[in-house]
Design a protein around this motif. Structure first.
Motif, short mmCIF file in Angstrom:
data_model
loop_
_atom_site.label_atom_id
_atom_site.label_comp_id
_atom_site.label_asym_id
_atom_site.label_seq_id
_atom_site.Cartn_x
_atom_site.Cartn_y
_atom_site.Cartn_z
N ALA A 1 46.56 -28.82 -15.52
CA ALA A 1 45.94 -27.48 -15.49
C ALA A 1 44.53 -27.51 -14.90
CB ALA A 1 45.88 -26.91 -16.91
N ASN A 2 44.05 -28.70 -14.61
CA ASN A 2 42.65 -28.88 -14.24
C ASN A 2 42.22 -28.01 -13.07
OD1 ASN A 2 40.39 -30.18 -15.09
ND2 ASN A 2 41.11 -32.23 -14.61
N TYR A 3 43.01 -28.02 -12.02
CA TYR A 3 42.62 -27.31 -10.80
C TYR A 3 42.73 -25.79 -10.96
CZ TYR A 3 47.49 -26.27 -10.04
OH TYR A 3 48.76 -25.78 -10.19
N ALA A 4 43.40 -25.34 -12.02
CA ALA A 4 43.60 -23.90 -12.24
C ALA A 4 42.62 -23.36 -13.28
CB ALA A 4 45.05 -23.65 -12.69
N HIS A 5 41.45 -23.97 -13.35
CA HIS A 5 40.51 -23.64 -14.44
C HIS A 5 40.09 -22.18 -14.43
CE1 HIS A 5 37.28 -24.09 -11.40
NE2 HIS A 5 37.98 -25.13 -10.99
N ASP B 1 60.23 -23.49 -27.00
CA ASP B 1 61.15 -22.35 -27.08
C ASP B 1 61.42 -21.79 -25.69
OD1 ASP B 1 61.28 -21.70 -30.20
OD2 ASP B 1 59.24 -22.30 -29.68
N ILE B 2 60.40 -21.86 -24.86
CA ILE B 2 60.55 -21.44 -23.45
C ILE B 2 59.91 -22.51 -22.58
CG2 ILE B 2 60.02 -19.68 -21.72
CD1 ILE B 2 59.64 -17.68 -24.02
N GLY B 3 60.66 -23.03 -21.63
CA GLY B 3 60.12 -23.99 -20.67
C GLY B 3 60.01 -23.34 -19.31
N VAL B 4 58.82 -23.39 -18.72
CA VAL B 4 58.58 -22.71 -17.44
C VAL B 4 58.22 -23.74 -16.39
CG1 VAL B 4 57.19 -21.00 -16.21
CG2 VAL B 4 57.77 -20.65 -18.64
N LEU B 5 59.06 -23.86 -15.37
CA LEU B 5 58.78 -24.75 -14.25
C LEU B 5 57.92 -23.99 -13.26
CD1 LEU B 5 59.49 -27.58 -13.10
CD2 LEU B 5 61.36 -26.49 -11.86
N SER B 6 56.62 -24.30 -13.28
CA SER B 6 55.70 -23.51 -12.46
C SER B 6 54.39 -24.24 -12.24
CB SER B 6 55.42 -22.16 -13.13
OG SER B 6 54.47 -21.40 -12.40
N ASP B 7 53.77 -23.89 -11.15
CA ASP B 7 52.39 -24.24 -10.87
C ASP B 7 51.50 -23.54 -11.90
OD1 ASP B 7 50.05 -22.59 -9.34
OD2 ASP B 7 50.13 -24.67 -8.64
N ALA B 8 50.51 -24.26 -12.42
CA ALA B 8 49.67 -23.72 -13.50
C ALA B 8 48.90 -22.47 -13.07
CB ALA B 8 48.71 -24.79 -14.00
N ALA B 9 48.33 -22.51 -11.86
CA ALA B 9 47.55 -21.36 -11.39
C ALA B 9 48.42 -20.13 -11.23
CB ALA B 9 46.85 -21.71 -10.08
N ASN B 10 49.61 -20.32 -10.65
CA ASN B 10 50.51 -19.19 -10.47
C ASN B 10 50.94 -18.62 -11.82
OD1 ASN B 10 53.79 -18.65 -10.40
ND2 ASN B 10 52.67 -17.58 -8.78
N PHE B 11 51.29 -19.50 -12.75
CA PHE B 11 51.71 -19.03 -14.07
C PHE B 11 50.61 -18.20 -14.74
CE2 PHE B 11 51.53 -19.59 -18.67
CZ PHE B 11 52.76 -19.06 -19.05
N ALA B 12 49.39 -18.74 -14.76
CA ALA B 12 48.30 -18.04 -15.43
C ALA B 12 48.00 -16.70 -14.76
CB ALA B 12 47.05 -18.92 -15.43
N SER B 13 48.02 -16.67 -13.43
CA SER B 13 47.73 -15.42 -12.71
C SER B 13 48.81 -14.38 -12.94
CB SER B 13 47.60 -15.71 -11.21
OG SER B 13 46.50 -16.56 -10.96
#
Length: 540
Positions: free
Chosen positions: A217-221, A314-326
């Protein structure tokens, strides 16, 4: 009349190709088998940094990659050269760092013949298959272009791992036409609409949400900070994500996974969102207390194997951290979500305060307070496996993402000095502070010569307890007679001075204050040896 195609050596053409990928620096020790690579390095203007051991090259490439945001590149001779880099390659695997290792290999007609040619390894590429995302022997320019293209494309969208390419040294010398760049486009890993809907529903039904963020998650701070503030969620970081939130941010619950405060916060949450973390045992090594299974958890990762590893999601999300957070932030804004977690800031502060420090760690505080007081805002810190650093990893305030280098995934001794040098190469105007132990620093102490070559403000603080202090204490805890844990007499200040360093020994925090302040004020590398009070070093 047919136009003649200009040809130069394979090695030189390979460097011209890498220049197209914005490679500006390589780390390695030249050898007769890699001369053609170095011919290309000179022709392209790529900077060559020369360590004193190939292990140093690998660690420097790692530190460079973490700070520059670009892959670190090593050029290594066949056999012993590339094998010397196996430990940093393994570390980069553990910590998901993109490193490209270009190595010469045995001459084509002698490969696999067991006739004992210079630097021969029976299957060099095969050796590295367990430590890399790809490890191949290349004999064709087009194949080289394809492997490089695949590596760079993969690093953009997937979990980063090292890549190793061996080229027989006779092939490196052959004249070939231009190695043309191949375009490879891989689909980005973005949260799907279905997964996002499930996450929004889970979040909307929850009252106390806690975020746990790891190195992924570092780069998606910036995106994660915005999400945390929308959710009003405390954020616990692993060591590799230190600084993701500024130290003084009210939602910063610290690097507290091993401690009662952090684990109680997790247990009290009705939803934990874990982003880019393996829940590695390394993250809890200070206490050894395993993280409790959350009441409900969403895990987000680029690596599908991590979505249910260790702790159930309970939910597993295959995603880039920045995209998920945005995407989650946008969906919550659209839905009109409002957090009801009124005690979030108080709970975060409680977690940071509820740490069961050992007496040994408490004895480190006055030293670390000096370091923190003087630490420049733009500093980069590289820490080794040493007791002062173990405490610093959880105690020292830190507010800058991606600038706390703690390679504890593999847990080797000695990476801090060369990693710090690689970081300095990536950010030449920023001071680098290295914390190492008197035992671990000997693994890579020759790289002080490279630090002198690179120059600039590089301060190495060596915690001297006259031995492998943590192992010594482990023998004592196991009630085993000490064996091999003490280091006999030497003077690290004299060693450092021999490499052209400013060097001093300090015995009090006040002396450390004076010497650290001086070291930060000069544009040449310095070594400060700190004698641990009461240790065998204190009686030298």
């Amino acid at each position: 009349m047919q136009r003649q195609v200009s040809k130069v050596s394979f090695g030189s053409q390979a460097m011209k190709l890498l220049k197209q990928y914005d490679v500006d620096t390589i780390f390695g020790i030249p050898g007769v088998h890699t001369i053609e690579y170095y011919r290309g390095i000179t022709e392209t203007g790529i900077k060559g940094i020369v360590p004193r051991h190939e292990q140093g090259a690998g660690f420097m490439a790692d530190g460079y990659a973490r700070i520059s945001g670009k892959p670190g590149v090593c050029v290594l001779v066949s056999g012993p050269g590339v094998l010397n880099a196996a430990t940093p390659i393994a570390q980069a695997w553990h910590d998901s760092i993109p490193i490209l290792v270009l190595a010469a290999s045995t001459e084509s007609e002698l490969s696999g013949k067991n006739r004992g040619p210079l630097h021969d390894v029976p299957d060099q590429a095969g050796f590295f298959t367990q430590l890399t995302d790809a490890s191949v022997t290349v004999t064709d320019p087009d194949q080289f272009a394809e492997v490089v293209a695949q590596a760079f494309a993969t690093w953009k969208v997937n979990r980063a791992r090292p890549v190793h390419i061996s080229v027989p040294f006779d092939v490196l010398s052959k004249d070939v036409s231009e190695i043309k760049r191949v375009d490879v486009a891989l689909p980005a890993r973005h949260v799907t609409a279905d997964d996002l809907a499930k996450v929004v529903a889970q979040v909307s039904a929850s009252k106390k949400i806690v975020l746990i963020c790891g190195g992924g998650a570092n780069y998606a701070h910036s995106q994660i900070r915005a999400l945390a503030e929308k959710l009003n969620s405390p954020v616990i970081t692993t060591g590799n994500a230190r600084g993701l939130l500024p130290d003084g941010h009210p939602l910063n619950a610290g690097t507290t996974l091993p401690f009662s405060g952090g684990q109680s916060l997790i247990a009290s949450a009705d939803l934990v969102i874990a982003i880019g973390t393996e829940f590695s045992d390394v993250d809890i090594i200070y206490t050894g207390k395993r993280v409790p299974q959350p009441q409900s958890m969403i895990r987000v990762d680029l690596d599908s194997t991590q979505l249910q590893a260790g702790l159930k999601a309970d939910i597993g999300v295959l995603s880039d951290a920045a995209n998920f957070a945005s995407e989650l932030l946008a969906a919550l804004n659209t839905s009109g979500f409002t957090s009801g977690y009124e005690s979030a800031a108080t709970d975060a502060a409680t977690a940071r305060g509820d740490i069961g420090w050992t007496n040994q760690s408490r004895s480190h505080f006055e030293w670390l307070d000096v370091i923190s007081e003087l630490m420049p805002e733009n500093a980069i810190v590289s820490i080794d496996s040493t007791q002062l650093a173990y405490t610093a990893h959880h105690y020292t305030p830190w507010s800058t993402p991606q600038r706390w280098l703690a390679p504890y995934g593999l847990g080797t001794l000695g990476p801090a000095v060369p990693m710090g040098i690689g970081a300095k190469v990536a950010a030449p105007n920023d001071p680098v502070v290295i914390i190492a132990g008197d035992g671990g620093v000997l693994f890579t102490i020759s790289e002080l010569a490279t630090a002198r070559d690179v120059s600039g403000t590089i301060v190495t603080i060596i915690w001297d307890n006259a031995g492998y202090g943590e192992i010594r204490d482990s023998f004592d805890r196991a009630k085993a007679d000490r064996n091999g844990v003490d280091i006999s007499s030497f003077d690290l200040t004299v060693v450092a001075q021999g490499f052209g360093m400013n060097a001093s020994r300090v015995r009090t925090p006040a002396e450390l204050h004076t010497q650290f302040k001086r070291a930060l004020s000069v544009k040449t590398p310095s070594v400060i040896v700190v004698t641990e009070p009461g240790s065998p070093a204190d009686h030298k």
